[in-house]
Design an enzyme around this catalytic site. Structure first.
Site, PDB file in Angstrom:
ATOM      1  N   ARG A  75      43.165 -85.588  -2.228  1.00 35.31           N
ATOM      2  CA  ARG A  75      41.799 -85.193  -1.904  1.00 35.31           C
ATOM      3  C   ARG A  75      41.723 -84.882  -0.414  1.00 35.31           C
ATOM      4  O   ARG A  75      42.428 -85.477   0.399  1.00 35.31           O
ATOM      5  CB  ARG A  75      40.816 -86.320  -2.245  1.00 35.31           C
ATOM      6  CG  ARG A  75      39.352 -85.909  -2.092  1.00 35.31           C
ATOM      7  CD  ARG A  75      38.391 -87.082  -2.250  1.00 35.31           C
ATOM      8  NE  ARG A  75      37.019 -86.639  -2.038  1.00 35.31           N
ATOM      9  CZ  ARG A  75      35.991 -87.456  -1.802  1.00 35.31           C
ATOM     10  NH1 ARG A  75      36.186 -88.765  -1.754  1.00 35.31           N
ATOM     11  NH2 ARG A  75      34.784 -86.960  -1.619  1.00 35.31           N
ATOM     12  N   HIS A  76      40.844 -83.963  -0.060  1.00 33.58           N
ATOM     13  CA  HIS A  76      40.641 -83.602   1.342  1.00 33.58           C
ATOM     14  C   HIS A  76      40.168 -84.807   2.154  1.00 33.58           C
ATOM     15  O   HIS A  76      39.821 -85.852   1.615  1.00 33.58           O
ATOM     16  CB  HIS A  76      39.606 -82.472   1.439  1.00 33.58           C
ATOM     17  CG  HIS A  76      38.299 -82.830   0.798  1.00 33.58           C
ATOM     18  ND1 HIS A  76      37.388 -83.683   1.375  1.00 33.58           N
ATOM     19  CD2 HIS A  76      37.768 -82.485  -0.401  1.00 33.58           C
ATOM     20  CE1 HIS A  76      36.349 -83.826   0.580  1.00 33.58           C
ATOM     21  NE2 HIS A  76      36.553 -83.117  -0.511  1.00 33.58           N
TER      22      HIS A  76
ATOM     23  N   ARG B  78      34.403 -85.511   5.381  1.00 31.38           N
ATOM     24  CA  ARG B  78      33.599 -84.296   5.517  1.00 31.38           C
ATOM     25  C   ARG B  78      32.133 -84.641   5.690  1.00 31.38           C
ATOM     26  O   ARG B  78      31.706 -85.788   5.522  1.00 31.38           O
ATOM     27  CB  ARG B  78      33.758 -83.422   4.273  1.00 31.38           C
ATOM     28  CG  ARG B  78      33.320 -84.101   2.986  1.00 31.38           C
ATOM     29  CD  ARG B  78      33.080 -83.083   1.875  1.00 31.38           C
ATOM     30  NE  ARG B  78      32.918 -83.687   0.564  1.00 31.38           N
ATOM     31  CZ  ARG B  78      31.813 -84.310   0.147  1.00 31.38           C
ATOM     32  NH1 ARG B  78      30.772 -84.442   0.953  1.00 31.38           N
ATOM     33  NH2 ARG B  78      31.748 -84.816  -1.075  1.00 31.38           N
TER      34      ARG B  78
ATOM     35  N   ARG C  40      37.300 -77.387   3.701  1.00 32.36           N
ATOM     36  CA  ARG C  40      37.743 -78.766   3.837  1.00 32.36           C
ATOM     37  C   ARG C  40      39.121 -79.000   3.211  1.00 32.36           C
ATOM     38  O   ARG C  40      39.900 -79.803   3.716  1.00 32.36           O
ATOM     39  CB  ARG C  40      36.711 -79.731   3.254  1.00 32.36           C
ATOM     40  CG  ARG C  40      36.352 -79.505   1.786  1.00 32.36           C
ATOM     41  CD  ARG C  40      35.237 -80.478   1.384  1.00 32.36           C
ATOM     42  NE  ARG C  40      34.824 -80.345   0.000  1.00 32.36           N
ATOM     43  CZ  ARG C  40      33.895 -79.525  -0.439  1.00 32.36           C
ATOM     44  NH1 ARG C  40      33.296 -78.717   0.418  1.00 32.36           N
ATOM     45  NH2 ARG C  40      33.553 -79.504  -1.724  1.00 32.36           N
TER      46      ARG C  40
ATOM     47  N   ASP D  86      38.036 -84.783  -5.295  1.00 35.63           N
ATOM     48  CA  ASP D  86      38.020 -86.025  -6.075  1.00 35.63           C
ATOM     49  C   ASP D  86      37.974 -85.731  -7.576  1.00 35.63           C
ATOM     50  O   ASP D  86      38.657 -86.392  -8.368  1.00 35.63           O
ATOM     51  CB  ASP D  86      36.847 -86.921  -5.659  1.00 35.63           C
ATOM     52  CG  ASP D  86      35.513 -86.180  -5.611  1.00 35.63           C
ATOM     53  OD1 ASP D  86      35.468 -84.980  -5.947  1.00 35.63           O
ATOM     54  OD2 ASP D  86      34.512 -86.810  -5.221  1.00 35.63           O
TER      55      ASP D  86
END
Length: 389
Positions: free
Chosen positions: A33-34, A37, A72, A252
Protein backbone atom coordinates in the site's frame (compact mmCIF):
# COMPACT_ATOMS: atom_id res chain seq x y z
CA UNK A 1 50.40 -47.34 -2.28
CA UNK A 2 49.79 -43.64 -2.42
CA UNK A 3 49.01 -43.59 -6.16
CA UNK A 4 46.44 -46.45 -6.13
CA UNK A 5 44.82 -44.89 -3.03
CA UNK A 6 44.54 -41.56 -4.75
CA UNK A 7 43.11 -43.23 -7.85
CA UNK A 8 40.58 -45.14 -5.75
CA UNK A 9 39.58 -41.95 -3.97
CA UNK A 10 39.16 -40.17 -7.29
CA UNK A 11 36.94 -42.94 -8.66
CA UNK A 12 34.86 -42.92 -5.47
CA UNK A 13 34.31 -39.17 -5.72
CA UNK A 14 33.39 -39.46 -9.39
CA UNK A 15 30.81 -42.13 -8.70
CA UNK A 16 29.38 -40.41 -5.62
CA UNK A 17 26.07 -38.53 -6.05
CA UNK A 18 26.50 -34.80 -6.58
CA UNK A 19 26.27 -32.59 -3.52
CA UNK A 20 22.83 -31.15 -3.00
CA UNK A 21 22.48 -27.50 -3.92
CA UNK A 22 21.51 -25.08 -1.19
CA UNK A 23 17.99 -23.68 -1.16
CA UNK A 24 17.96 -20.42 -3.10
CA UNK A 25 15.59 -17.49 -3.46
CA UNK A 26 14.66 -17.17 -7.12
CA UNK A 27 11.88 -14.59 -7.40
CA UNK A 28 10.00 -12.12 -5.20
CA UNK A 29 6.64 -10.39 -5.69
CA UNK A 30 5.72 -7.41 -3.51
CA UNK A 31 2.29 -5.86 -3.21
CA UNK A 32 2.29 -2.82 -0.95
CA UNK A 33 0.00 0.00 0.00
CA UNK A 34 1.13 3.57 -0.64
CA UNK A 35 2.48 5.76 2.15
CA UNK A 36 0.89 8.43 4.32
CA UNK A 37 -1.48 10.72 2.44
CA UNK A 38 -3.99 13.51 2.89
CA UNK A 39 -7.72 12.65 2.96
CA UNK A 40 -9.34 11.59 -0.30
CA UNK A 41 -12.16 14.06 0.35
CA UNK A 42 -13.79 16.11 3.10
CA UNK A 43 -17.32 15.71 4.41
CA UNK A 44 -19.69 18.70 3.93
CA UNK A 45 -19.31 20.12 7.46
CA UNK A 46 -15.63 19.30 7.78
CA UNK A 47 -13.70 22.35 9.10
CA UNK A 48 -10.69 21.20 7.09
CA UNK A 49 -11.41 21.47 3.39
CA UNK A 50 -8.92 20.97 0.57
CA UNK A 51 -7.22 24.32 1.16
CA UNK A 52 -5.94 22.91 4.48
CA UNK A 53 -3.73 20.44 2.62
CA UNK A 54 -0.95 22.16 0.62
CA UNK A 55 -0.61 19.18 -1.70
CA UNK A 56 -4.37 18.72 -2.15
CA UNK A 57 -6.62 15.72 -1.50
CA UNK A 58 -5.38 12.15 -1.85
CA UNK A 59 -1.70 13.06 -2.09
CA UNK A 60 1.35 11.78 -0.24
CA UNK A 61 2.93 13.95 2.42
CA UNK A 62 6.60 14.91 2.69
CA UNK A 63 7.90 12.61 0.01
CA UNK A 64 7.98 14.11 -3.29
CA UNK A 65 6.84 -1.48 -10.67
CA UNK A 66 3.51 -1.51 -11.63
CA UNK A 67 1.45 1.11 -10.02
CA UNK A 68 -2.08 2.36 -10.24
CA UNK A 69 -2.42 5.74 -11.90
CA UNK A 70 -2.58 7.77 -8.70
CA UNK A 71 0.06 10.23 -7.54
CA UNK A 72 0.27 8.58 -4.12
CA UNK A 73 1.00 5.12 -5.50
CA UNK A 74 3.39 6.36 -8.19
CA UNK A 75 5.29 8.46 -5.65
CA UNK A 76 5.42 5.57 -3.20
CA UNK A 77 6.89 3.37 -5.91
CA UNK A 78 9.52 5.98 -6.75
CA UNK A 79 10.43 6.52 -3.10
CA UNK A 80 10.75 2.79 -2.46
CA UNK A 81 12.90 2.33 -5.55
CA UNK A 82 15.14 5.21 -4.49
CA UNK A 83 15.76 3.45 -1.18
CA UNK A 84 16.18 -0.01 -2.67
CA UNK A 85 18.49 0.87 -5.55
CA UNK A 86 20.94 3.70 -4.83
CA UNK A 87 23.31 4.14 -7.79
CA UNK A 88 26.61 2.32 -7.77
CA UNK A 89 29.60 2.44 -10.11
CA UNK A 90 28.60 3.46 -13.61
CA UNK A 91 25.05 4.11 -12.42
CA UNK A 92 26.25 7.29 -10.65
CA UNK A 93 25.57 10.14 -13.05
CA UNK A 94 26.06 12.89 -10.45
CA UNK A 95 28.21 12.39 -7.33
CA UNK A 96 25.92 14.75 -5.41
CA UNK A 97 22.75 12.81 -6.23
CA UNK A 98 22.34 9.40 -4.60
CA UNK A 99 19.53 8.39 -6.94
CA UNK A 100 19.06 6.76 -10.32
CA UNK A 101 15.95 6.82 -12.55
CA UNK A 102 13.98 3.58 -12.61
CA UNK A 103 10.79 3.25 -14.69
CA UNK A 104 7.43 2.82 -12.98
CA UNK A 105 4.78 1.33 -15.29
CA UNK A 106 1.12 2.23 -15.05
CA UNK A 107 -2.06 2.43 -17.11
CA UNK A 108 -4.80 5.10 -17.08
CA UNK A 109 -7.21 4.72 -14.19
CA UNK A 110 -10.10 4.05 -16.57
CA UNK A 111 -8.27 1.02 -17.97
CA UNK A 112 -6.95 -0.44 -14.71
CA UNK A 113 -7.99 -4.10 -14.50
CA UNK A 114 -5.31 -5.47 -12.17
CA UNK A 115 -4.67 -3.35 -9.09
CA UNK A 116 -7.72 -1.18 -8.42
CA UNK A 117 -10.56 -2.91 -6.59
CA UNK A 118 -13.37 -3.65 -6.78
CA UNK A 119 -12.99 -4.38 -10.49
CA UNK A 120 -15.80 -3.11 -12.70
CA UNK A 121 -17.91 -3.32 -14.73
CA UNK A 122 -18.93 -6.74 -13.48
CA UNK A 123 -22.72 -7.28 -13.27
CA UNK A 124 -22.41 -10.63 -11.50
CA UNK A 125 -20.29 -9.04 -8.76
CA UNK A 126 -22.89 -6.29 -8.34
CA UNK A 127 -25.53 -8.99 -8.07
CA UNK A 128 -23.51 -10.70 -5.34
CA UNK A 129 -23.23 -7.38 -3.49
CA UNK A 130 -26.99 -6.94 -3.61
CA UNK A 131 -27.37 -10.46 -2.20
CA UNK A 132 -24.85 -9.58 0.53
CA UNK A 133 -27.00 -6.62 1.52
CA UNK A 134 -29.86 -9.08 2.09
CA UNK A 135 -27.74 -11.39 4.28
CA UNK A 136 -28.56 -11.72 7.98
CA UNK A 137 -25.10 -10.50 8.97
CA UNK A 138 -25.39 -7.31 6.95
CA UNK A 139 -28.98 -6.60 8.06
CA UNK A 140 -28.12 -7.19 11.73
CA UNK A 141 -25.02 -5.00 11.53
CA UNK A 142 -27.09 -2.20 9.99
CA UNK A 143 -29.80 -2.54 12.65
CA UNK A 144 -27.26 -2.51 15.48
CA UNK A 145 -25.61 0.68 14.20
CA UNK A 146 -28.58 2.56 12.75
CA UNK A 147 -28.67 5.30 15.39
CA UNK A 148 -24.91 5.72 15.25
CA UNK A 149 -24.94 6.05 11.46
CA UNK A 150 -27.74 8.62 11.68
CA UNK A 151 -25.68 10.60 14.21
CA UNK A 152 -22.68 10.56 11.89
CA UNK A 153 -24.87 11.70 8.98
CA UNK A 154 -26.23 14.61 11.04
CA UNK A 155 -22.79 15.69 12.28
CA UNK A 156 -21.05 15.46 8.92
CA UNK A 157 -23.82 16.78 6.70
CA UNK A 158 -23.70 13.66 4.53
CA UNK A 159 -27.21 12.85 3.38
CA UNK A 160 -26.92 9.08 3.69
CA UNK A 161 -24.25 7.23 5.67
CA UNK A 162 -24.28 3.44 5.31
CA UNK A 163 -22.06 0.53 6.23
CA UNK A 164 -20.55 0.85 2.77
CA UNK A 165 -19.84 4.58 2.80
CA UNK A 166 -18.86 5.16 6.44
CA UNK A 167 -15.21 4.39 5.62
CA UNK A 168 -15.01 7.81 3.93
CA UNK A 169 -15.78 9.54 7.23
CA UNK A 170 -13.30 7.45 9.19
CA UNK A 171 -10.60 7.92 6.57
CA UNK A 172 -10.94 11.70 6.60
CA UNK A 173 -10.91 11.90 10.40
CA UNK A 174 -7.98 9.48 10.64
CA UNK A 175 -5.89 11.58 8.25
CA UNK A 176 -6.73 14.77 10.14
CA UNK A 177 -5.90 13.14 13.47
CA UNK A 178 -2.62 11.77 12.12
CA UNK A 179 -1.60 15.27 11.05
CA UNK A 180 -2.39 16.77 14.48
CA UNK A 181 -5.50 18.67 13.42
CA UNK A 182 -8.08 19.33 16.13
CA UNK A 183 -11.11 17.10 15.54
CA UNK A 184 -14.70 18.31 16.12
CA UNK A 185 -16.11 17.72 19.65
CA UNK A 186 -18.42 14.92 18.47
CA UNK A 187 -15.42 12.82 17.37
CA UNK A 188 -14.59 11.11 20.66
CA UNK A 189 -12.20 8.14 21.01
CA UNK A 190 -15.23 5.85 21.25
CA UNK A 191 -16.62 7.29 18.01
CA UNK A 192 -13.30 6.73 16.24
CA UNK A 193 -13.14 3.15 17.51
CA UNK A 194 -16.65 2.42 16.30
CA UNK A 195 -16.01 4.05 12.93
CA UNK A 196 -12.91 1.91 12.52
CA UNK A 197 -14.85 -1.27 13.28
CA UNK A 198 -17.50 -0.37 10.71
CA UNK A 199 -14.84 0.56 8.17
CA UNK A 200 -13.26 -2.90 8.61
CA UNK A 201 -16.69 -4.47 8.16
CA UNK A 202 -17.00 -2.52 4.91
CA UNK A 203 -13.92 -4.30 3.55
CA UNK A 204 -15.42 -7.67 4.43
CA UNK A 205 -18.62 -6.61 2.67
CA UNK A 206 -16.67 -5.93 -0.51
CA UNK A 207 -14.90 -9.27 -0.70
CA UNK A 208 -16.52 -11.66 1.77
CA UNK A 209 -19.52 -12.41 4.04
CA UNK A 210 -21.53 -13.93 1.18
CA UNK A 211 -20.17 -16.17 -1.63
CA UNK A 212 -16.57 -15.30 -0.77
CA UNK A 213 -15.05 -17.75 -3.25
CA UNK A 214 -17.06 -16.45 -6.20
CA UNK A 215 -16.28 -12.88 -5.20
CA UNK A 216 -12.62 -13.90 -5.09
CA UNK A 217 -12.79 -15.23 -8.67
CA UNK A 218 -14.23 -11.91 -9.83
CA UNK A 219 -11.92 -9.69 -7.76
CA UNK A 220 -8.69 -10.69 -6.00
CA UNK A 221 -8.38 -13.83 -8.11
CA UNK A 222 -7.59 -11.67 -11.14
CA UNK A 223 -4.45 -10.25 -9.51
CA UNK A 224 -3.54 -13.64 -8.04
CA UNK A 225 -3.72 -15.16 -11.52
CA UNK A 226 -1.06 -12.71 -12.71
CA UNK A 227 1.13 -13.37 -9.66
CA UNK A 228 0.89 -17.13 -10.26
CA UNK A 229 1.80 -16.62 -13.91
CA UNK A 230 4.89 -14.62 -12.93
CA UNK A 231 6.03 -17.26 -10.43
CA UNK A 232 5.48 -20.09 -12.91
CA UNK A 233 7.56 -18.23 -15.47
CA UNK A 234 10.33 -17.69 -12.91
CA UNK A 235 10.32 -21.42 -12.09
CA UNK A 236 10.53 -22.44 -15.76
CA UNK A 237 14.15 -23.39 -16.38
CA UNK A 238 13.73 -23.21 -20.17
CA UNK A 239 12.45 -19.63 -20.13
CA UNK A 240 14.93 -16.73 -19.97
CA UNK A 241 14.68 -15.28 -16.49
CA UNK A 242 15.65 -11.66 -16.15
CA UNK A 243 13.38 -10.36 -13.41
CA UNK A 244 14.21 -11.12 -9.80
CA UNK A 245 11.72 -8.78 -8.14
CA UNK A 246 8.33 -7.48 -9.25
CA UNK A 247 6.59 -4.81 -7.18
CA UNK A 248 3.01 -3.58 -7.31
CA UNK A 249 2.31 -0.17 -5.76
CA UNK A 250 -1.39 -0.03 -4.95
CA UNK A 251 -4.06 0.46 -2.27
CA UNK A 252 -5.52 -1.03 0.88
CA UNK A 253 -8.42 -2.48 -1.12
CA UNK A 254 -5.88 -4.20 -3.39
CA UNK A 255 -4.29 -5.94 -0.42
CA UNK A 256 -7.64 -6.90 1.09
CA UNK A 257 -8.94 -8.28 -2.22
CA UNK A 258 -5.83 -10.44 -2.62
CA UNK A 259 -5.74 -11.64 0.99
CA UNK A 260 -9.46 -12.44 1.00
CA UNK A 261 -8.91 -14.49 -2.15
CA UNK A 262 -6.07 -16.34 -0.42
CA UNK A 263 -8.17 -16.62 2.77
CA UNK A 264 -5.40 -15.07 4.89
CA UNK A 265 -7.03 -11.70 5.66
CA UNK A 266 -6.76 -10.67 9.33
CA UNK A 267 -9.95 -8.58 9.31
CA UNK A 268 -8.23 -5.20 9.61
CA UNK A 269 -7.38 -2.46 7.15
CA UNK A 270 -3.85 -2.68 5.78
CA UNK A 271 -1.90 0.29 7.20
CA UNK A 272 0.20 2.68 5.14
CA UNK A 273 3.20 1.02 3.45
CA UNK A 274 2.11 -2.48 4.51
CA UNK A 275 3.34 -5.16 2.15
CA UNK A 276 2.29 -8.68 1.14
CA UNK A 277 5.34 -10.67 0.07
CA UNK A 278 5.56 -13.77 -2.13
CA UNK A 279 8.95 -15.52 -2.15
CA UNK A 280 9.68 -18.27 -4.66
CA UNK A 281 12.48 -20.65 -3.65
CA UNK A 282 14.25 -23.42 -5.50
CA UNK A 283 14.70 -26.12 -2.89
CA UNK A 284 17.69 -28.40 -2.48
CA UNK A 285 15.81 -31.13 -4.41
CA UNK A 286 15.38 -28.71 -7.37
CA UNK A 287 11.64 -28.38 -6.72
CA UNK A 288 10.08 -25.00 -6.00
CA UNK A 289 8.18 -23.71 -3.00
CA UNK A 290 6.34 -20.51 -2.08
CA UNK A 291 6.45 -18.60 1.18
CA UNK A 292 4.20 -15.64 2.01
CA UNK A 293 4.73 -12.87 4.55
CA UNK A 294 2.86 -9.74 5.60
CA UNK A 295 4.74 -6.68 6.81
CA UNK A 296 2.26 -4.39 8.53
CA UNK A 297 4.15 -3.10 11.55
CA UNK A 298 7.33 -1.04 11.64
CA UNK A 299 10.13 -2.38 13.79
CA UNK A 300 9.03 -5.99 13.44
CA UNK A 301 9.88 -8.75 11.04
CA UNK A 302 7.14 -9.64 8.52
CA UNK A 303 4.53 -12.09 9.79
CA UNK A 304 4.50 -15.50 8.08
CA UNK A 305 1.25 -16.28 6.24
CA UNK A 306 0.06 -19.83 5.62
CA UNK A 307 -2.21 -20.71 2.74
CA UNK A 308 -5.04 -22.89 4.14
CA UNK A 309 -4.37 -26.52 3.31
CA UNK A 310 -0.60 -26.11 3.02
CA UNK A 311 2.48 -25.49 5.15
CA UNK A 312 4.03 -22.05 5.42
CA UNK A 313 6.70 -23.34 3.05
CA UNK A 314 4.20 -24.46 0.41
CA UNK A 315 5.34 -26.53 -2.61
CA UNK A 316 4.64 -24.55 -5.77
CA UNK A 317 2.52 -27.34 -7.25
CA UNK A 318 0.37 -27.43 -4.08
CA UNK A 319 0.12 -23.64 -4.08
CA UNK A 320 -1.17 -23.74 -7.64
CA UNK A 321 -3.60 -26.57 -6.93
CA UNK A 322 -5.05 -24.93 -3.82
CA UNK A 323 -5.53 -21.56 -5.52
CA UNK A 324 -6.96 -22.94 -8.78
CA UNK A 325 -10.62 -22.61 -7.60
CA UNK A 326 -10.28 -18.83 -7.19
CA UNK A 327 -8.69 -18.12 -10.57
CA UNK A 328 -11.18 -16.90 -13.21
CA UNK A 329 -10.98 -18.71 -16.54
CA UNK A 330 -12.94 -16.09 -18.48
CA UNK A 331 -13.48 -12.99 -16.32
CA UNK A 332 -15.74 -11.16 -18.78
CA UNK A 333 -18.03 -14.18 -19.16
CA UNK A 334 -18.09 -14.97 -15.43
CA UNK A 335 -19.03 -11.35 -14.77
CA UNK A 336 -22.25 -11.76 -16.72
CA UNK A 337 -25.38 -12.71 -14.82
CA UNK A 338 -27.22 -15.85 -15.96
CA UNK A 339 -30.05 -13.97 -17.67
CA UNK A 340 -27.57 -11.79 -19.51
CA UNK A 341 -25.71 -14.84 -20.82
CA UNK A 342 -28.98 -16.34 -22.08
CA UNK A 343 -30.03 -13.02 -23.56
CA UNK A 344 -26.68 -12.67 -25.30
CA UNK A 345 -26.92 -16.16 -26.77
CA UNK A 346 -30.50 -15.44 -27.92
CA UNK A 347 -29.44 -12.16 -29.51
CA UNK A 348 -26.59 -13.89 -31.33
CA UNK A 349 -28.93 -16.65 -32.56
CA UNK A 350 -31.49 -14.09 -33.75
CA UNK A 351 -28.76 -12.10 -35.47
CA UNK A 352 -27.55 -15.21 -37.34
CA UNK A 353 -31.09 -16.17 -38.34
CA UNK A 354 -31.80 -12.61 -39.40
CA UNK A 355 -28.65 -12.53 -41.54
CA UNK A 356 -29.60 -15.81 -43.26
CA UNK A 357 -33.15 -14.57 -43.88
CA UNK A 358 -31.79 -11.31 -45.30
CA UNK A 359 -29.54 -13.21 -47.72
CA UNK A 360 -32.44 -15.42 -48.81
CA UNK A 361 -34.58 -12.37 -49.50
CA UNK A 362 -31.77 -10.80 -51.54
CA UNK A 363 -31.40 -14.04 -53.51
CA UNK A 364 -35.15 -14.25 -54.16
CA UNK A 365 -35.33 -10.64 -55.31
CA UNK A 366 -32.37 -11.22 -57.63
CA UNK A 367 -34.12 -14.20 -59.28
CA UNK A 368 -37.38 -12.26 -59.67
CA UNK A 369 -35.53 -9.31 -61.16
CA UNK A 370 -33.73 -11.49 -63.73
CA UNK A 371 -36.99 -13.19 -64.76
CA UNK A 372 -38.72 -9.85 -65.19
CA UNK A 373 -35.81 -8.45 -67.18
CA UNK A 374 -36.16 -11.06 -70.00
CA UNK A 375 -37.75 -9.79 -73.37
CA UNK A 376 -41.55 -10.17 -73.66
CA UNK A 377 -42.70 -13.27 -75.42
CA UNK A 378 -39.32 -14.99 -75.25
CA UNK A 379 -39.56 -18.58 -74.16
CA UNK A 380 -36.94 -21.29 -74.44
CA UNK A 381 -38.33 -24.74 -75.05
CA UNK A 382 -35.99 -27.61 -75.68
CA UNK A 383 -36.33 -29.35 -79.09
CA UNK A 384 -39.38 -27.24 -80.01
CA UNK A 385 -40.54 -27.85 -83.61
CA UNK A 386 -38.45 -30.96 -84.16
CA UNK A 387 -40.06 -33.95 -85.70
CA UNK A 388 -40.47 -36.82 -83.38
CA UNK A 389 -39.21 -40.17 -84.58
Amino acid sequence: MAAPLALLLGISLALAPPLAQARSLRFVTLLYRHGDRSPVRAYPRDPYQESTWPQGFGQLTQIFIRSTDYDRTLMSAEANLAGLYPPQGQQVFNPNVSWQPIPVHTVPDSGERLLKFPLSPCPRYEQLQNETRQSAEYINKTRQNLEFLEMVANQTGIRDVSLESVWNVYDTLFCEQTHKLLLPPWVTPDVMTRLKQLKDFGFEFLFGIHQQMEKARLQGGVLLAQIRKNMTSAANASAPQHLKLLAYSAHDTTLVALQMALNVYNGRQAPYASCHIFELYQDDDSNFSVEMFFHNESGREPFPLTLPGCDQRCPLLDFMRLTDPIIPQDWARECQVASNVQDTELIVALAVCGSILFLLIILLLTVIFRIQSQPPGYRHVSNEGEEQP
